[in-house]
Write an enzyme that holds these catalytic residues in place. Structure first.
Site, PDB file in Angstrom:
ATOM      1  N   LYS A  42       4.902   4.592   5.188  1.00  0.00           N
ATOM      2  CA  LYS A  42       5.014   4.191   3.709  1.00  0.00           C
ATOM      3  C   LYS A  42       4.524   2.693   3.352  1.00  0.00           C
ATOM      4  O   LYS A  42       3.876   2.349   2.550  1.00  0.00           O
ATOM      5  CB  LYS A  42       6.611   4.463   3.178  1.00  0.00           C
ATOM      6  CG  LYS A  42       7.018   5.782   3.209  1.00  0.00           C
ATOM      7  CD  LYS A  42       8.374   6.306   3.201  1.00  0.00           C
ATOM      8  CE  LYS A  42       8.508   7.653   3.255  1.00  0.00           C
ATOM      9  NZ  LYS A  42      10.137   8.050   3.414  1.00  0.00           N
TER      10      LYS A  42
ATOM     11  N   GLN B  58      16.037   5.668   3.597  1.00  0.00           N
ATOM     12  CA  GLN B  58      15.326   6.494   4.382  1.00  0.00           C
ATOM     13  C   GLN B  58      16.448   7.514   5.162  1.00  0.00           C
ATOM     14  O   GLN B  58      17.390   6.984   5.597  1.00  0.00           O
ATOM     15  CB  GLN B  58      14.628   5.671   5.435  1.00  0.00           C
ATOM     16  CG  GLN B  58      13.838   6.702   6.543  1.00  0.00           C
ATOM     17  CD  GLN B  58      12.590   7.333   5.775  1.00  0.00           C
ATOM     18  OE1 GLN B  58      11.969   6.825   5.044  1.00  0.00           O
ATOM     19  NE2 GLN B  58      12.666   8.583   6.113  1.00  0.00           N
TER      20      GLN B  58
ATOM     21  N   ASP C 120      12.972   7.998  -4.815  1.00  0.00           N
ATOM     22  CA  ASP C 120      12.734   9.196  -4.324  1.00  0.00           C
ATOM     23  C   ASP C 120      13.132  10.475  -5.280  1.00  0.00           C
ATOM     24  O   ASP C 120      13.230  11.744  -4.899  1.00  0.00           O
ATOM     25  CB  ASP C 120      13.812   9.567  -3.151  1.00  0.00           C
ATOM     26  CG  ASP C 120      12.909   9.416  -1.830  1.00  0.00           C
ATOM     27  OD1 ASP C 120      11.827   9.650  -1.907  1.00  0.00           O
ATOM     28  OD2 ASP C 120      13.753   9.285  -0.722  1.00  0.00           O
TER      29      ASP C 120
END
Ligand code: NDP
Length: 282
Positions: free
Chosen positions: A52, A96, A119
């Site tokens: 990422k 995460q 997200d």
């Protein structure tokens, strides 16, 4: 059989995002900022976060990783999220997953400001997306839709079967397929006859997290099959939820690796760009 090449589509998305990032960075005087909170030493998470970071750097997004030890307390992680919420150079925040077991995942995800929800997993984002309002969409299902559009898979009126009903993949996947006017069935671990459901499908999205669950005999010739699953086999190779032999009957199939994985990262960049644009307009 056509390979649904996620690497190729992701690189197209990234080029598009890169051009827009460059334009908006000039316009607003700073690049978009994406902050990732990584707690602990999970090897797979470390690799995902590194990828990422690399992808953000490639498109001109300022990526920052905030690393905390496995032993970090709920309060310590919450304090980082609060700090990022208050930082005007941070447009998108991602915690995460999975988090170490002692942490309350839900509380930490809910703590992220919806306006910085990279997200698309915050309940406010989920609710907005369900009521057809703009929201950052969960990256993996969003990536699947983007990939199907790239390959001109018309979804309107098609019978689509999603295998899995997680918050991250299955449920939002079903919603996005419905938004594309597909006729959607969601299967899960209590589904009585998975094979029968799959044989009726014209499009299958497999997200059960079970290695090679879907075999050739479960797929009608000509079906478009997207494999979200990722598993490491005993020999170290990767496989998905769909057995390789399905390629003999499917009209299109996404490979593992090189299918949905790269799309997930590309859509994270897209979400960051969209949140950056919104924060400068509002
Ligand atoms: P979860 O374990 O959270 O959910 C799995 C879902 O599949 C559950 O809803 C479960 O049903 C259902 N399921 C399990 N076994 C069966 C079965 N035999 N038949 C039908 N349904 C079944 O997984 P995730 O949604 O988080 O992830 C799914 C897969 O996708 C994993 O392999 C994961 O690694 C991968 N993944 C890949 C990403 C990428 O970028 N490529 C990103 C995210 C995930 P029930 O609800 O009843 O338990």
């Amino acid at each position: 059989m056509v390979k649904l090449d996620g690497k190729l589509v992701a690189s197209e998305v990234k080029s598009r995002v890169k051009a827009e990032v460059s334009e908006l960075t000039k316009k607003y005087g700073r690049p978009p900022g994406l902050s990732v909170v990584l707690v602990g030493d999970d090897p797979a998470s470390k690799v995902y976060v590194k990828n990422k970071e690399k992808a953000a750097d490639f498109v001109g997004i300022k990526g920052m990783v905030h690393r905390l030890p496995e032993t970090a307390s709920q309060e310590e992680v919450a304090a980082i999220v609060d700090q990022l919420n208050g930082d005007d150079t941070v447009d998108a925040i991602l915690v995460q997953l999975p988090l170490p077991k002692h942490l309350n995942e839900e509380e930490l995800l809910d703590r992220i400001l919806p306006s910085k929800d990279a997200d698309g997993l915050h309940p406010v984002s989920v609710g907005a997306a369900f009521s057809n309002r703009w929201a950052p969409l969960p990256c993996t299902p969003h990536g699947v839709i983007e990939m199907l559009k790239y390959y001109d898979v018309g979804l309107e009126g098609k019978r689509a079967v999603v295998v899995g009903r997680s918050q991250i993949v299955g449920k939002p996947m079903a919603m996005l397929l419905l938004n594309e006017n597909a006729t959607v069935t969601i299967c899960h671990s209590r589904t009585k006859d998975l094979k029968q459901e799959l044989l009726r499908a014209e499009v299958i999205v497999a997200a059960a997290g079970k290695p090679e669950l879907i075999t050739k005999d479960m797929v009608t010739p000509g079906t478009v099959v997207v494999d979200v699953g990722i598993h490491r086999k005993g020999d170290g190779k990767l496989c998905g939820d769909v057995a390789a032999e399905v390629g003999e009957v499917a009209s299109m199939l996404s490979p593992v690796p090189g299918g949905v994985g790269p799309m997930t990262i590309a859509m994270l960049l897209q979400n960051t760009l969209d949140l950056f644009r919104n924060s400068n307009i509002n």
